[in-house]
Design a protein around this motif. Structure first.
Motif, PDB file in Angstrom:
ATOM      1  N   PHE A 148       0.828  -1.206   0.000  1.00 54.77           N
ATOM      2  CA  PHE A 148       0.000   0.000   0.000  1.00 54.77           C
ATOM      3  C   PHE A 148       0.865   1.259   0.000  1.00 54.77           C
ATOM      4  O   PHE A 148       0.636   2.187  -0.764  1.00 54.77           O
ATOM      5  CB  PHE A 148      -0.912  -0.014   1.232  1.00 54.77           C
ATOM      6  CG  PHE A 148      -1.744   1.228   1.387  1.00 54.77           C
ATOM      7  CD1 PHE A 148      -2.848   1.438   0.572  1.00 54.77           C
ATOM      8  CD2 PHE A 148      -1.418   2.177   2.336  1.00 54.77           C
ATOM      9  CE1 PHE A 148      -3.616   2.586   0.707  1.00 54.77           C
ATOM     10  CE2 PHE A 148      -2.184   3.319   2.483  1.00 54.77           C
ATOM     11  CZ  PHE A 148      -3.281   3.526   1.666  1.00 54.77           C
ATOM     12  N   ILE A 149       1.887   1.276   0.836  1.00 51.41           N
ATOM     13  CA  ILE A 149       2.730   2.470   0.998  1.00 51.41           C
ATOM     14  C   ILE A 149       3.620   2.692  -0.223  1.00 51.41           C
ATOM     15  O   ILE A 149       3.871   3.825  -0.603  1.00 51.41           O
ATOM     16  CB  ILE A 149       3.613   2.325   2.264  1.00 51.41           C
ATOM     17  CG1 ILE A 149       2.762   2.194   3.494  1.00 51.41           C
ATOM     18  CG2 ILE A 149       4.620   3.447   2.367  1.00 51.41           C
ATOM     19  CD1 ILE A 149       2.441   3.441   4.232  1.00 51.41           C
ATOM     20  N   LEU A 150       4.136   1.621  -0.818  1.00 47.90           N
ATOM     21  CA  LEU A 150       5.116   1.763  -1.887  1.00 47.90           C
ATOM     22  C   LEU A 150       4.458   2.016  -3.242  1.00 47.90           C
ATOM     23  O   LEU A 150       4.727   1.332  -4.221  1.00 47.90           O
ATOM     24  CB  LEU A 150       6.034   0.537  -1.928  1.00 47.90           C
ATOM     25  CG  LEU A 150       6.964   0.412  -0.731  1.00 47.90           C
ATOM     26  CD1 LEU A 150       7.719  -0.902  -0.766  1.00 47.90           C
ATOM     27  CD2 LEU A 150       7.914   1.592  -0.645  1.00 47.90           C
ATOM     28  N   GLN A 151       3.619   3.015  -3.290  1.00 49.33           N
ATOM     29  CA  GLN A 151       3.000   3.501  -4.522  1.00 49.33           C
ATOM     30  C   GLN A 151       3.425   4.952  -4.676  1.00 49.33           C
ATOM     31  O   GLN A 151       3.541   5.684  -3.687  1.00 49.33           O
ATOM     32  CB  GLN A 151       1.485   3.415  -4.430  1.00 49.33           C
ATOM     33  CG  GLN A 151       0.960   2.013  -4.234  1.00 49.33           C
ATOM     34  CD  GLN A 151      -0.536   2.013  -3.932  1.00 49.33           C
ATOM     35  OE1 GLN A 151      -1.236   2.989  -4.142  1.00 49.33           O
ATOM     36  NE2 GLN A 151      -1.027   0.900  -3.428  1.00 49.33           N
ATOM     37  N   ASP A 152       3.654   5.390  -5.920  1.00 46.28           N
ATOM     38  CA  ASP A 152       4.179   6.738  -6.152  1.00 46.28           C
ATOM     39  C   ASP A 152       3.402   7.828  -5.431  1.00 46.28           C
ATOM     40  O   ASP A 152       3.992   8.706  -4.799  1.00 46.28           O
ATOM     41  CB  ASP A 152       4.235   7.046  -7.648  1.00 46.28           C
ATOM     42  CG  ASP A 152       5.454   6.447  -8.324  1.00 46.28           C
ATOM     43  OD1 ASP A 152       6.395   6.037  -7.619  1.00 46.28           O
ATOM     44  OD2 ASP A 152       5.466   6.398  -9.560  1.00 46.28           O
ATOM     45  N   LYS A 153       2.087   7.780  -5.503  1.00 46.31           N
ATOM     46  CA  LYS A 153       1.290   8.829  -4.878  1.00 46.31           C
ATOM     47  C   LYS A 153       1.495   8.853  -3.365  1.00 46.31           C
ATOM     48  O   LYS A 153       1.635   9.913  -2.748  1.00 46.31           O
ATOM     49  CB  LYS A 153      -0.182   8.646  -5.216  1.00 46.31           C
ATOM     50  CG  LYS A 153      -1.066   9.758  -4.722  1.00 46.31           C
ATOM     51  CD  LYS A 153      -2.491   9.597  -5.189  1.00 46.31           C
ATOM     52  CE  LYS A 153      -3.336  10.758  -4.649  1.00 46.31           C
ATOM     53  NZ  LYS A 153      -4.720  10.655  -5.068  1.00 46.31           N
ATOM     54  N   LYS A 154       1.518   7.675  -2.746  1.00 50.53           N
ATOM     55  CA  LYS A 154       1.714   7.579  -1.297  1.00 50.53           C
ATOM     56  C   LYS A 154       3.124   8.023  -0.905  1.00 50.53           C
ATOM     57  O   LYS A 154       3.313   8.718   0.093  1.00 50.53           O
ATOM     58  CB  LYS A 154       1.480   6.150  -0.818  1.00 50.53           C
ATOM     59  CG  LYS A 154       0.144   5.570  -1.185  1.00 50.53           C
ATOM     60  CD  LYS A 154      -0.933   6.069  -0.257  1.00 50.53           C
ATOM     61  CE  LYS A 154      -2.198   5.296  -0.412  1.00 50.53           C
ATOM     62  NZ  LYS A 154      -3.159   5.809  -1.320  1.00 50.53           N
ATOM     63  N   ILE A 155       4.110   7.619  -1.692  1.00 44.76           N
ATOM     64  CA  ILE A 155       5.496   8.028  -1.434  1.00 44.76           C
ATOM     65  C   ILE A 155       5.602   9.548  -1.490  1.00 44.76           C
ATOM     66  O   ILE A 155       6.186  10.173  -0.599  1.00 44.76           O
ATOM     67  CB  ILE A 155       6.457   7.372  -2.457  1.00 44.76           C
ATOM     68  CG1 ILE A 155       6.557   5.864  -2.210  1.00 44.76           C
ATOM     69  CG2 ILE A 155       7.833   8.026  -2.400  1.00 44.76           C
ATOM     70  CD1 ILE A 155       7.272   5.107  -3.307  1.00 44.76           C
ATOM     71  N   ASN A 156       5.040  10.149  -2.516  1.00 45.58           N
ATOM     72  CA  ASN A 156       5.092  11.609  -2.645  1.00 45.58           C
ATOM     73  C   ASN A 156       4.401  12.302  -1.484  1.00 45.58           C
ATOM     74  O   ASN A 156       4.923  13.276  -0.933  1.00 45.58           O
ATOM     75  CB  ASN A 156       4.478  12.062  -3.975  1.00 45.58           C
ATOM     76  CG  ASN A 156       5.394  11.792  -5.143  1.00 45.58           C
ATOM     77  OD1 ASN A 156       6.597  11.933  -5.036  1.00 45.58           O
ATOM     78  ND2 ASN A 156       4.830  11.392  -6.263  1.00 45.58           N
ATOM     79  N   THR A 157       3.226  11.811  -1.096  1.00 45.80           N
ATOM     80  CA  THR A 157       2.488  12.408   0.021  1.00 45.80           C
ATOM     81  C   THR A 157       3.307  12.340   1.302  1.00 45.80           C
ATOM     82  O   THR A 157       3.435  13.330   2.027  1.00 45.80           O
ATOM     83  CB  THR A 157       1.135  11.704   0.214  1.00 45.80           C
ATOM     84  OG1 THR A 157       0.370  11.860  -0.979  1.00 45.80           O
ATOM     85  CG2 THR A 157       0.379  12.275   1.391  1.00 45.80           C
ATOM     86  N   LEU A 158       3.867  11.166   1.579  1.00 46.36           N
ATOM     87  CA  LEU A 158       4.661  10.982   2.781  1.00 46.36           C
ATOM     88  C   LEU A 158       5.875  11.915   2.796  1.00 46.36           C
ATOM     89  O   LEU A 158       6.112  12.632   3.764  1.00 46.36           O
ATOM     90  CB  LEU A 158       5.126   9.522   2.880  1.00 46.36           C
ATOM     91  CG  LEU A 158       6.088   9.180   4.012  1.00 46.36           C
ATOM     92  CD1 LEU A 158       5.384   9.309   5.356  1.00 46.36           C
ATOM     93  CD2 LEU A 158       6.632   7.777   3.830  1.00 46.36           C
ATOM     94  N   CYS A 159       6.625  11.924   1.717  1.00 45.82           N
ATOM     95  CA  CYS A 159       7.869  12.703   1.683  1.00 45.82           C
ATOM     96  C   CYS A 159       7.625  14.209   1.574  1.00 45.82           C
ATOM     97  O   CYS A 159       8.393  14.999   2.117  1.00 45.82           O
ATOM     98  CB  CYS A 159       8.757  12.202   0.551  1.00 45.82           C
ATOM     99  SG  CYS A 159       9.340  10.507   0.836  1.00 45.82           S
ATOM    100  N   LYS A 160       6.582  14.610   0.900  1.00 47.82           N
ATOM    101  CA  LYS A 160       6.260  16.039   0.801  1.00 47.82           C
ATOM    102  C   LYS A 160       5.746  16.581   2.134  1.00 47.82           C
ATOM    103  O   LYS A 160       5.773  17.789   2.362  1.00 47.82           O
ATOM    104  CB  LYS A 160       5.239  16.299  -0.301  1.00 47.82           C
ATOM    105  CG  LYS A 160       5.772  16.079  -1.699  1.00 47.82           C
ATOM    106  CD  LYS A 160       6.833  17.091  -2.030  1.00 47.82           C
ATOM    107  CE  LYS A 160       7.346  16.901  -3.441  1.00 47.82           C
ATOM    108  NZ  LYS A 160       8.451  17.784  -3.762  1.00 47.82           N
ATOM    109  N   SER A 161       5.291  15.698   3.030  1.00 46.57           N
ATOM    110  CA  SER A 161       4.828  16.162   4.335  1.00 46.57           C
ATOM    111  C   SER A 161       5.967  16.823   5.117  1.00 46.57           C
ATOM    112  O   SER A 161       5.722  17.702   5.940  1.00 46.57           O
ATOM    113  CB  SER A 161       4.205  15.019   5.135  1.00 46.57           C
ATOM    114  OG  SER A 161       5.189  14.092   5.536  1.00 46.57           O
TER     115      SER A 161
END
Length: 115
Positions: free
Chosen positions: A14-27
């Motif tokens: 679930f976490i290792l998807q581009d959108k989720k990665i971007n959301t997490l790191c942009k936080s």
């Protein structure tokens, strides 16, 4: 043990998807903007470093975390993908970890041996 593995597999997939990665790191950037504006540029740099690292890791993870045996060409591609991830990770995080050691030295030979 099986329950933990299943849960970990679901979470990591679930976490290792581009959108989720971007959301997490942009936080990181968004939090710095709100709370510590002087650190916003540094937070952006760190976040971008981790976006690329997570994306490269996701390619590896999505290959080896399946429920099917890999063919020889898939193992060779995984070996290249691991080398790409490791090269990038080491360039931005020079301290070695157990994960790095395992991926670099044991993952491909373990998968190749299981065929």
């Amino acid at each position: 043990h099986t329950h933990v593995h299943t849960y970990t597999h679901k979470i990591s997939t679930f976490i290792l998807q581009d959108k989720k990665i971007n959301t997490l790191c942009k936080s990181l950037e968004h939090t710095a903007e709100r709370l510590y504006p002087a650190l916003t540029q540094r937070a952006t740099t760190v976040g971008n470093t981790f976006i690329k690292a997570f994306q490269l890791f996701a390619v590896c993870h999505n290959t080896y975390n399946g429920s099917v045996l890999l063919k020889d060409e898939e193992i060779l591609k995984l070996e290249t993908d691991i080398k790409n991830f490791m090269a990038y990770y080491r360039s931005s995080h020079p301290t070695s970890t157990v994960l790095e050691h395992h991926m670099h030295h044991h993952m491909v030979e373990t998968l190749a041996y299981s065929l």
